[in-house]
Design a protein around this motif. Sequence first.
Motif: not given
Length: 345
Positions: A1-12
């Motif tokens: 599977m593509r790793v970028d499928l598990f990406n999300f933006e998290l505020p610091q």
Amino acid sequence: MRVDLFNFELPQDRIALRPVRPRDAARMLVVRGQDAPFVDAGVLDLPKMLRPGDVLVFNDTRVLPAQLEGRRVGGEARIGATLHKRLDLRRWQAFVRNAKRVKEGDQLIFGGGVTAIAQDRFKDGSITLFFEGDEPVEVLLDRAGTMPLPPYIALRRGVDEQDLSDYQTMFAAEDGAVAAPTASLHFTQRLVEALDARGIGRETLTLHVGAGTFLPVKADDTDDHQMHSEFGRISAATAQRLNEAREAGGRVIAVGTTSLRTLESAAGEDGKLREFADDTDIFITPGYRFRVVDGLMTNFHLPKSTLMMLVSALMGRERMMDAYTHAIQNDYRFYSYGDSSLLLP
């Protein structure tokens, strides 16, 4: 599977730099099957979220002060070492900062007069360190090391005396980890007593968590990622009690991804647990068929991490992405010192 499928933006500002006090005051997001609403609860609500006969499985590894700072004898360059995995009584595999300055046979000197000889270099760039002297390595680390906090905490605020207790669980008994099984950090004596009163069982196993848990996935596809191995152990008696609990209708709930990975490593195709004492590099991604684990209590994980892939395997990728969106929008605290989630497929 593509790793970028598990990406999300998290505020610091969602990254927890200290745990809440008391430990069991953390929040807990309850995620059930696909159609169930998310439940915003607290860790103290755990007993009523489970059923009598269920069993929680904890990792009893103890974190060593495995972060070392020093220099190469005969040179001025500063050397940083994060121990990763014990090889024998005096040798540890370590990730070394400024590793290009270190050659086989070099002597490194750390705080408190602790010295080590650099030996073999591994394919991933890590190095074998042989600790000199007669004192146990654990004693040397107590003298020279600091707690190996994750980079997203250590680089922002440093490490202090409070972390010696904050980054250790109440179940810690077996020396050998260089990262905490953080899901268990939320547990206190009063929470354990409430679980006992509810008829929820408790068992322990050991997985000595390595520094590889913090390494990012650099591959673009999960098939190209190589997990670091870690040593795990489950006794025959523990395996038997867990098998009996499942046969009686109870669920096995792993507390932390380290417990889950050890349980699944020890389970046979028939779903039965067996005595286990070996290295494991099990990599759980969507499509994996779980053999023994029926649920998971875990903190919120890094984007594109192997742990994000693991929880997605348990609950479904889209379900977990929705859960993380909910957590971010509702101000849950993330990562090692953050809040918890209870995942019940």
